[in-house]
Design an enzyme around this catalytic site. Structure first.
Site, PDB file in Angstrom:
ATOM      1  N   GLU A  79       4.433  14.805   6.208  1.00  0.00           N
ATOM      2  CA  GLU A  79       4.198  15.282   7.578  1.00  0.00           C
ATOM      3  C   GLU A  79       4.945  14.411   8.583  1.00  0.00           C
ATOM      4  O   GLU A  79       5.528  14.915   9.550  1.00  0.00           O
ATOM      5  CB  GLU A  79       2.703  15.283   7.869  1.00  0.00           C
ATOM      6  CG  GLU A  79       1.945  16.345   7.077  1.00  0.00           C
ATOM      7  CD  GLU A  79       0.442  16.276   7.294  1.00  0.00           C
ATOM      8  OE1 GLU A  79      -0.126  17.266   7.801  1.00  0.00           O
ATOM      9  OE2 GLU A  79      -0.165  15.248   6.953  1.00  0.00           O
TER      10      GLU A  79
ATOM     11  N   GLU B 241      -3.155  16.924  -1.052  1.00  0.00           N
ATOM     12  CA  GLU B 241      -4.466  16.962  -0.399  1.00  0.00           C
ATOM     13  C   GLU B 241      -5.473  17.832  -1.143  1.00  0.00           C
ATOM     14  O   GLU B 241      -6.667  17.510  -1.209  1.00  0.00           O
ATOM     15  CB  GLU B 241      -4.326  17.459   1.051  1.00  0.00           C
ATOM     16  CG  GLU B 241      -3.716  16.448   2.005  1.00  0.00           C
ATOM     17  CD  GLU B 241      -2.187  16.459   1.989  1.00  0.00           C
ATOM     18  OE1 GLU B 241      -1.587  15.776   2.827  1.00  0.00           O
ATOM     19  OE2 GLU B 241      -1.598  17.165   1.125  1.00  0.00           O
TER      20      GLU B 241
ATOM     21  N   LEU C 184      -1.874   9.430   3.677  1.00  0.00           N
ATOM     22  CA  LEU C 184      -3.114   8.915   4.232  1.00  0.00           C
ATOM     23  C   LEU C 184      -3.670   7.761   3.397  1.00  0.00           C
ATOM     24  O   LEU C 184      -3.681   7.820   2.166  1.00  0.00           O
ATOM     25  CB  LEU C 184      -4.150  10.053   4.291  1.00  0.00           C
ATOM     26  CG  LEU C 184      -5.583   9.713   4.695  1.00  0.00           C
ATOM     27  CD1 LEU C 184      -5.638   9.256   6.142  1.00  0.00           C
ATOM     28  CD2 LEU C 184      -6.476  10.931   4.480  1.00  0.00           C
TER      29      LEU C 184
ATOM     30  N   GLY D 272      -3.663  17.137   7.737  1.00  0.00           N
ATOM     31  CA  GLY D 272      -4.180  16.855   9.067  1.00  0.00           C
ATOM     32  C   GLY D 272      -3.186  16.213  10.008  1.00  0.00           C
ATOM     33  O   GLY D 272      -3.535  15.845  11.120  1.00  0.00           O
TER      34      GLY D 272
ATOM     35  N   GLY E 172       0.609  12.824   4.146  1.00  0.00           N
ATOM     36  CA  GLY E 172       0.943  12.431   5.505  1.00  0.00           C
ATOM     37  C   GLY E 172       2.331  11.848   5.629  1.00  0.00           C
ATOM     38  O   GLY E 172       2.935  11.902   6.714  1.00  0.00           O
TER      39      GLY E 172
ATOM     40  N   LEU F 297      -6.377   6.434   1.693  1.00  0.00           N
ATOM     41  CA  LEU F 297      -7.585   7.100   1.208  1.00  0.00           C
ATOM     42  C   LEU F 297      -8.820   6.215   1.324  1.00  0.00           C
ATOM     43  O   LEU F 297      -9.943   6.720   1.452  1.00  0.00           O
ATOM     44  CB  LEU F 297      -7.387   7.568  -0.231  1.00  0.00           C
ATOM     45  CG  LEU F 297      -6.300   8.632  -0.425  1.00  0.00           C
ATOM     46  CD1 LEU F 297      -6.195   9.023  -1.895  1.00  0.00           C
ATOM     47  CD2 LEU F 297      -6.586   9.866   0.430  1.00  0.00           C
TER      48      LEU F 297
ATOM     49  N   LYS G  85       0.832  -1.205   0.000  1.00  0.00           N
ATOM     50  CA  LYS G  85       0.000   0.000   0.000  1.00  0.00           C
ATOM     51  C   LYS G  85       0.872   1.263   0.000  1.00  0.00           C
ATOM     52  O   LYS G  85       0.408   2.335   0.375  1.00  0.00           O
ATOM     53  CB  LYS G  85      -0.913   0.024   1.224  1.00  0.00           C
ATOM     54  CG  LYS G  85      -1.916  -1.122   1.269  1.00  0.00           C
ATOM     55  CD  LYS G  85      -2.943  -1.012   0.165  1.00  0.00           C
ATOM     56  CE  LYS G  85      -4.010  -2.092   0.319  1.00  0.00           C
ATOM     57  NZ  LYS G  85      -5.031  -2.008  -0.769  1.00  0.00           N
ATOM     58  N   ARG G  86       2.109   1.124  -0.433  1.00  0.00           N
ATOM     59  CA  ARG G  86       3.084   2.223  -0.457  1.00  0.00           C
ATOM     60  C   ARG G  86       3.232   2.854   0.936  1.00  0.00           C
ATOM     61  O   ARG G  86       3.462   4.043   1.074  1.00  0.00           O
ATOM     62  CB  ARG G  86       2.693   3.289  -1.491  1.00  0.00           C
ATOM     63  CG  ARG G  86       2.638   2.749  -2.926  1.00  0.00           C
ATOM     64  CD  ARG G  86       2.709   3.850  -3.954  1.00  0.00           C
ATOM     65  NE  ARG G  86       1.608   4.794  -3.827  1.00  0.00           N
ATOM     66  CZ  ARG G  86       1.572   5.987  -4.405  1.00  0.00           C
ATOM     67  NH1 ARG G  86       2.595   6.391  -5.148  1.00  0.00           N
ATOM     68  NH2 ARG G  86       0.536   6.786  -4.250  1.00  0.00           N
TER      69      ARG G  86
END
Length: 260
Positions: free
Chosen positions: A113, A133, A61, A141, A110, A63, A22-23
């Site tokens: 981040e 995003e 994230l 977020g 993310g 998704l 899922k990378r």
């Protein structure tokens, strides 16, 4: 199987995002495993290296989980609580030990981040950095408005979010997202080399560097100098006296820029 690998190499903890199919996208389960690994490193290690298994560091994230949450398939908690990403990333950024991030492939959303929560960042020539995003109809977020913006500035972050463009390693170096760039496949080795060098500092000094500096950066001039004085005047452990004596007596190991 844990979504985060953990290995202790001497005083260095190696923490790997382990969801390569899922990378290394971040979902709640991965965050829980990352929290456990970081807290373990706090107890066992003096420095930690954060990296991603597979061909990417982290694509951000998950998704599919975000869509499930947005459509009510995942029920929100009954009470508001601190965002789990904020909590875990702060354990990295403002915990007791330094973190070095080894970056390759996708470092987006993310994932960027998370990388910015580390204290030193290395990337290889395959790395791409972005904040997509805006193109997904969502907003950052995971602390990006604080950590990323304070490093690259508002205009750069705004451009990245509005256009969705990706930065290559040279641009990431220019914008201070990374401090070191290396050939393909060598980011983890370089990060381990830097971690070994950082680990030769005293634990107390490393704690002050990663906890005092960012807080001083948020203070006024006078308050910053006051905090510096408070910390520099703290009672020094016996190890500090020994290191100072070795330097004065000419016995300290000389450091050069190219030494690990």
């Amino acid at each position: 199987m844990s979504l985060v690998s953990y290995e202790l190499d001497g005083a260095v903890a190696l923490i790997g995002l382990n969801r390569p199919d899922k990378r290394n996208a971040i979902d709640d389960a991965l965050i829980d495993d990352l929290r456990a690994a970081v807290l373990r490193a706090h107890e066992e290690a003096d420095v930690a290296v954060l990296f991603g298994h597979g061909t990417n560091f982290c694509a951000g994230l998950d998704l599919a989980e975000a869509l499930a949450r947005a459509t009510g398939q995942i029920k929100p908690p009954r009470k508001r609580r601190r965002h789990n990403w904020h909590e875990v990333f702060d354990l990295i950024a403002r915990g007791p030990i330094p973190f070095v991030a080894a970056l390759h492939g996708a470092v987006v959303g993310g994932g960027l981040e998370l990388a910015m929560a580390a204290h030193v960042r290395v990337c290889d020539e395959s790395a791409l950095f972005g904040l997509p995003e805006g193109q997904r109809g969502i907003f950052v977020g995971g602390g990006g408005t604080v950590r990323i913006q304070r490093v690259v500035g508002t205009t750069v972050m705004m451009d990245m979010m509005l256009t969705g463009r990706l930065l290559d390693p040279a641009e990431a170096l220019q914008e201070h997202i990374v401090r070191y760039t290396v050939p393909g496949g060598q980011a983890l080795a370089k990060a381990r080399e830097l971690a070994a060098r950082i680990g030769r500092n005293s634990v107390e000094t490393n704690w002050m560097i990663i906890n005092v500096l960012p807080r001083v950066n948020d203070l006024s001039h006078d308050d910053g100098l006051f905090m510096e004085q408070l910390n520099s005047a703290r009672a020094r452990p016996p190890e500090a006296e020994q290191r100072l004596r070795e330097f004065v007596d000419g016995k300290a190991r000389r450091l050069q820029d190219n030494q690990p």
